[in-house]
Design an enzyme around this catalytic site. Structure first.
Site, PDB file in Angstrom:
ATOM      1  N   LYS A 134      72.613  46.405  36.687  1.00 55.18           N
ATOM      2  CA  LYS A 134      73.290  45.076  36.585  1.00 55.18           C
ATOM      3  C   LYS A 134      72.669  44.140  35.522  1.00 55.18           C
ATOM      4  O   LYS A 134      71.697  44.359  35.145  1.00 55.18           O
ATOM      5  CB  LYS A 134      73.151  44.499  38.036  1.00 55.18           C
ATOM      6  CG  LYS A 134      71.662  44.204  38.471  1.00 55.18           C
ATOM      7  CD  LYS A 134      71.359  43.240  38.129  1.00 55.18           C
ATOM      8  CE  LYS A 134      69.531  42.825  38.290  1.00 55.18           C
ATOM      9  NZ  LYS A 134      68.718  41.943  37.757  1.00 55.18           N
ATOM     10  N   GLY A 173      64.892  44.212  34.403  1.00 52.40           N
ATOM     11  CA  GLY A 173      65.588  43.371  34.799  1.00 52.40           C
ATOM     12  C   GLY A 173      66.990  43.853  34.935  1.00 52.40           C
ATOM     13  O   GLY A 173      68.029  43.075  35.193  1.00 52.40           O
ATOM     14  N   GLY A 206      67.470  49.054  37.968  1.00 53.60           N
ATOM     15  CA  GLY A 206      67.502  50.515  38.223  1.00 53.60           C
ATOM     16  C   GLY A 206      67.219  51.064  39.196  1.00 53.60           C
ATOM     17  O   GLY A 206      67.987  51.966  39.974  1.00 53.60           O
ATOM     18  N   SER A 266      67.183  49.546  42.075  1.00 50.18           N
ATOM     19  CA  SER A 266      68.096  48.866  43.124  1.00 50.18           C
ATOM     20  C   SER A 266      69.423  49.703  43.036  1.00 50.18           C
ATOM     21  O   SER A 266      69.975  49.969  44.020  1.00 50.18           O
ATOM     22  CB  SER A 266      68.362  47.443  42.778  1.00 50.18           C
ATOM     23  OG  SER A 266      67.230  46.795  42.994  1.00 50.18           O
ATOM     24  N   ASP A 312      67.819  42.964  44.894  1.00 53.23           N
ATOM     25  CA  ASP A 312      69.157  43.249  44.186  1.00 53.23           C
ATOM     26  C   ASP A 312      70.005  44.561  44.749  1.00 53.23           C
ATOM     27  O   ASP A 312      71.073  44.751  44.193  1.00 53.23           O
ATOM     28  CB  ASP A 312      68.697  43.845  42.815  1.00 53.23           C
ATOM     29  CG  ASP A 312      68.187  42.745  41.832  1.00 53.23           C
ATOM     30  OD1 ASP A 312      68.326  41.454  42.246  1.00 53.23           O
ATOM     31  OD2 ASP A 312      67.348  42.784  41.040  1.00 53.23           O
TER      32      ASP A 312
END
Length: 279
Positions: free
Chosen positions: A8, A94, A97, A99, A132
């Protein structure tokens, strides 16, 4: 079975405040991207876990394994699994990965055991693993609030192409949030960011994008600011750090500009890749 765990990006991140329990209240605009890890998983008499490449992850800290135990506690089962995780998403980046790996496992177990969990039930599992994870369960553009458990999905009108560049050093999420002077942070407007995406107005999008954590991350890893400037020099339209860092995103709809930046920067930095937002 082989499953994909998509990364993401945050095109907006606002640290709204700090809760009494120590967690930070966030408001974010998050988008799924094509970059993904691959997870091979199958039932086994004896559990096993391996990662390729092995140096990128510590099994005892792996959110994927934590997700299995969270699910086992909530919906008891005795089955064990043989797992091979092939990492492509870099750590301390950030990009979510860990999650995304955890979310892929929760979705897999829900299908394997035919639990037919509601979205709310899956989110309740995901938030026990990480902030996340709830977003990564769905791979849809969303405004994300709370500690990551509140999701408001929307559709984007125009696909986004981008380059991801990670400095040689990552940013610890714990350090990124430590001792934040919240009133004096930048506080981008997530609703304006989502509106620009819904309308496909990239000029407006780049005017309103922002990340409350970026300046703190730059103080920890100054190379983040260097990369931002380099990407603008290559002709990209906008550059910003995603999440708590350290990956910098550079946006352009021009494939030639993206490809030139990838070719030139690949040898200089830890991770460089072009990708796009999932449609």
């Amino acid at each position: 079975m082989r499953i994909k765990a998509h990364a993401k990006i945050n095109v907006g991140l606002d640290v709204v405040g700090k809760r009494e329990d120590g967690y930070h209240e966030l408001k974010m605009v998050m988008l799924p991207i094509e970059l993904y890890d691959v997870i091979d998983i199958e039932p086994a008499l004896t559990p096993s876990f391996r990662c390729t490449p092995p140096y990128r992850i510590h099994p005892e800290k792996n959110t994927l394994l934590k997700a299995i135990e969270v699910c086992r506690e909530a919906y008891p089962f005795k089955e064990q699994f043989r797992i091979h995780l092939r990492k492509t998403i870099p750590s301390q980046a950030g990009l979510g990965g860990g999650s995304s790996d955890a979310a892929a496992i929760i979705n897999y177990l829900n299908d394997y055991f035919k639990w037919n969990l509601s979205d709310e039930e899956k989110i309740a599992l995901g938030v026990k693993v990480g902030a996340d994870v709830p977003f990564c369960l769905f791979n849809k553009p969303a405004i994300v609030t709370g500690i990551g458990e509140k999701l408001s999905f929307f559709e984007i009108k125009k696909p986004l192409k981008l380059i991801l560049v990670q400095p040689r050093k990552g940013v610890s999420t714990k350090l990124a949030f430590k001792d934040l002077d919240i009133p004096n942070l930048i506080h981008p407007n997530m609703d304006e960011i989502a509106k620009a995406l819904q309308e496909g107005n990239l000029l407006n999008l780049f005017e309103v994008m922002g990340n409350s954590l970026e300046n703190k991350a730059i103080s920890l890893v100054p190379e983040i600011a260097v990369i931002k400037n380099e990407l603008i020099d290559y002709g990209l339209d906008y550059a910003m750090m995603t999440g708590s860092g350290s990956v910098v995103m550079g946006f352009s709809q021009d494939e030639a500009i993206l490809n030139r930046a990838v070719t030139d920067l690949r040898s200089q930095y830890r991770f460089v890749k072009s990708t796009k937002v999932l449609e």
